[in-house]
Design an enzyme around this catalytic site. Structure first.
Site, PDB file in Angstrom:
ATOM      1  N   ASN A  10       0.868  -1.179   0.000  1.00  0.00           N
ATOM      2  CA  ASN A  10       0.000   0.000   0.000  1.00  0.00           C
ATOM      3  C   ASN A  10       0.905   1.229   0.000  1.00  0.00           C
ATOM      4  O   ASN A  10       1.517   1.543   1.017  1.00  0.00           O
ATOM      5  CB  ASN A  10      -0.895  -0.037   1.248  1.00  0.00           C
ATOM      6  CG  ASN A  10      -1.756   1.199   1.374  1.00  0.00           C
ATOM      7  OD1 ASN A  10      -1.784   2.057   0.479  1.00  0.00           O
ATOM      8  ND2 ASN A  10      -2.463   1.312   2.486  1.00  0.00           N
ATOM      9  N   TRP A  11       0.988   1.876  -1.143  1.00  0.00           N
ATOM     10  CA  TRP A  11       1.924   3.004  -1.265  1.00  0.00           C
ATOM     11  C   TRP A  11       1.382   4.266  -0.598  1.00  0.00           C
ATOM     12  O   TRP A  11       2.072   5.270  -0.519  1.00  0.00           O
ATOM     13  CB  TRP A  11       2.250   3.266  -2.750  1.00  0.00           C
ATOM     14  CG  TRP A  11       2.998   2.140  -3.418  1.00  0.00           C
ATOM     15  CD1 TRP A  11       3.374   0.952  -2.847  1.00  0.00           C
ATOM     16  CD2 TRP A  11       3.476   2.092  -4.768  1.00  0.00           C
ATOM     17  NE1 TRP A  11       4.047   0.166  -3.768  1.00  0.00           N
ATOM     18  CE2 TRP A  11       4.120   0.846  -4.956  1.00  0.00           C
ATOM     19  CE3 TRP A  11       3.417   2.973  -5.849  1.00  0.00           C
ATOM     20  CZ2 TRP A  11       4.707   0.467  -6.173  1.00  0.00           C
ATOM     21  CZ3 TRP A  11       3.991   2.589  -7.060  1.00  0.00           C
ATOM     22  CH2 TRP A  11       4.632   1.357  -7.218  1.00  0.00           C
ATOM     23  N   LYS A  12       0.121   4.209  -0.161  1.00  0.00           N
ATOM     24  CA  LYS A  12      -0.520   5.369   0.504  1.00  0.00           C
ATOM     25  C   LYS A  12      -0.325   6.633  -0.334  1.00  0.00           C
ATOM     26  O   LYS A  12      -0.257   6.550  -1.549  1.00  0.00           O
ATOM     27  CB  LYS A  12       0.007   5.507   1.938  1.00  0.00           C
ATOM     28  CG  LYS A  12      -0.159   4.210   2.740  1.00  0.00           C
ATOM     29  CD  LYS A  12       0.016   4.384   4.216  1.00  0.00           C
ATOM     30  CE  LYS A  12      -0.177   3.038   4.908  1.00  0.00           C
ATOM     31  NZ  LYS A  12      -0.091   3.130   6.370  1.00  0.00           N
ATOM     32  N   HIS A 104      -9.524   1.163   5.087  1.00  0.00           N
ATOM     33  CA  HIS A 104      -8.255   1.351   5.795  1.00  0.00           C
ATOM     34  C   HIS A 104      -8.486   2.276   6.987  1.00  0.00           C
ATOM     35  O   HIS A 104      -9.283   3.212   6.902  1.00  0.00           O
ATOM     36  CB  HIS A 104      -7.207   1.948   4.838  1.00  0.00           C
ATOM     37  CG  HIS A 104      -5.821   1.855   5.398  1.00  0.00           C
ATOM     38  ND1 HIS A 104      -5.364   2.723   6.361  1.00  0.00           N
ATOM     39  CD2 HIS A 104      -4.809   0.986   5.165  1.00  0.00           C
ATOM     40  CE1 HIS A 104      -4.120   2.379   6.681  1.00  0.00           C
ATOM     41  NE2 HIS A 104      -3.761   1.333   5.969  1.00  0.00           N
ATOM     42  N   SER A 222       3.635  -2.341  10.276  1.00  0.00           N
ATOM     43  CA  SER A 222       5.093  -2.405  10.452  1.00  0.00           C
ATOM     44  C   SER A 222       5.704  -3.747  10.027  1.00  0.00           C
ATOM     45  O   SER A 222       6.647  -4.238  10.663  1.00  0.00           O
ATOM     46  CB  SER A 222       5.479  -2.063  11.899  1.00  0.00           C
ATOM     47  OG  SER A 222       5.086  -0.732  12.190  1.00  0.00           O
ATOM     48  N   GLY A 243       2.976  -1.065   4.273  1.00  0.00           N
ATOM     49  CA  GLY A 243       3.080   0.356   3.949  1.00  0.00           C
ATOM     50  C   GLY A 243       4.529   0.733   3.683  1.00  0.00           C
ATOM     51  O   GLY A 243       5.056   0.556   2.583  1.00  0.00           O
ATOM     52  N   GLY A 244       5.200   1.238   4.711  1.00  0.00           N
ATOM     53  CA  GLY A 244       6.558   1.778   4.570  1.00  0.00           C
ATOM     54  C   GLY A 244       7.523   0.882   3.811  1.00  0.00           C
ATOM     55  O   GLY A 244       8.231   1.350   2.900  1.00  0.00           O
TER      56      GLY A 244
HETATM   57  P1  13P Z   1       3.198   0.208   7.662  1.00  0.00           P
HETATM   58  O1  13P Z   1       3.685  -1.050   7.034  1.00  0.00           O
HETATM   59  O2  13P Z   1       3.938   1.442   7.207  1.00  0.00           O
HETATM   60  O3  13P Z   1       3.086   0.090   9.140  1.00  0.00           O
HETATM   61  O4  13P Z   1       1.686   0.448   7.108  1.00  0.00           O
HETATM   62  C1  13P Z   1       0.773  -0.585   7.218  1.00  0.00           C
HETATM   63  C2  13P Z   1      -0.443  -0.207   6.482  1.00  0.00           C
HETATM   64  O5  13P Z   1      -1.214   0.641   6.911  1.00  0.00           O
HETATM   65  C3  13P Z   1      -0.705  -0.869   5.195  1.00  0.00           C
HETATM   66  O6  13P Z   1      -1.979  -0.616   4.733  1.00  0.00           O
END
Ligand code: 13P
Length: 264
Positions: A10-12, A104, A222, A243-244
């Site tokens: 998820n590149w947000k 989300h 995470s 995410g990250g």
């Molecule tokens: P992180 O991996 O940055 O904690 O984010 C998780 C997330 O919200 C994926 O949708």
């Protein structure tokens, strides 16, 4: 019961087109070394403006599988109309998506998305032939006050309300404890597995055991190359929503590689 794992990035709200293109190239060149049979289902979810920089990669080995699939990060449940700033399922599909992330915690928290809206989105996505990735998760306060399971169960019951067992079976759920998102503090793998098992029980209750055995339930929060092996070794965790660590080809590819060793 063997369920094909999913590794989803998820590149947000990150990356401009040139960065998205470079990241896509880093991931696509890695997955190209394998067949879809060897890989988990790999999914990337860029921002809408970067969907033109990525594309699904069908497998060329004759297995009919996909080496890389694309997700939208949100959609509206209506097919078109006066909904400024929104995109429909058909538009996401037209842009090359086969999955759509919904519910989300960031959308629930900052954009007031409700369980009812998430249910409408899930139905629209399935009606359009795409796969919803339905997110759920508790806050730290909810966890500390001991209501994690009842909270998550109510999110899942609401999201799946009125959806056929067949469609539930095709769907994906992501359990993402809010306190683990972006904090570097991943939920303990055995605890994540316990909650995911509980979610599977709720799915069995609303849609039957066969849907519960088929639905893929991911962990998110995470996830890193150093956490994925323990997470994937659990009985009920079917993959990760990342995410990250999905924003760098090296770390995302390492997560895919480790998943192949442990779970595919
Ligand atoms: P992180 O991996 O940055 O904690 O984010 C998780 C997330 O919200 C994926 O949708």
């Amino acid at each position: 019961m063997s369920r094909k794992p999913i590794i989803a990035g998820n590149w947000k709200m990150n990356l401009l087109q040139s960065d998205a293109k470079a990241l896509y190239e880093g991931i696509s060149s890695f997955v190209s070394n394998y067949s879809a049979v060897q890989l988990p289902s790999v999914v990337i979810a860029p921002v809408f403006t970067c969907l033109n920089q990525v594309k699904e990669i069908p497998c060329d080995c004759g297995c009919n599988g996909t080496k890389l699939a694309v997700a939208a990060q949100n959609c509206h449940w209506e097919s078109s109309g006066a909904y400024t700033g929104e995109i429909s399922v058909e538009m996401a599909k037209d842009a090359g998506c086969s999955y759509i992330i919904i519910g989300h915690s960031e959308r629930r928290q900052y954009f007031s998305e409700t369980d009812e809206m998430i249910n409408k989105k899930a139905k629209a996505i399935l009606a359009g032939g795409l796969i919803p990735i339905i997110c759920c998760g508790e806050s730290l306060e909810q966890r500390e006050s001991g209501i994690t399971d009842s909270w998550i169960a109510s999110q899942i019951r609401a999201a799946l309300d009125g959806i056929s067992s067949e469609d539930v079976a095709k769907s994906v759920i992501a359990y993402e404890p809010i306190w683990a998102i972006g904090t570097g503090k991943s939920c303990d793998a055995t605890e994540a597995n316990r909650v995911i098992k509980m979610i599977r029980g709720v799915v069995a209750d609303v849609a039957g055991q066969s849907a519960a055995d088929s639905i893929r339930i991911l962990y998110g929060g995470s996830v890193k190359p150093s956490t994925i092996e323990e997470q994937m070794a659990q009985s009920d965790i079917d993959g990760a929503l990342i995410g990250g660590a999905s924003l760098k080809a090296d770390s995302f590819n390492e997560i895919i590689e480790k998943t192949m060793k442990v779970a595919v």
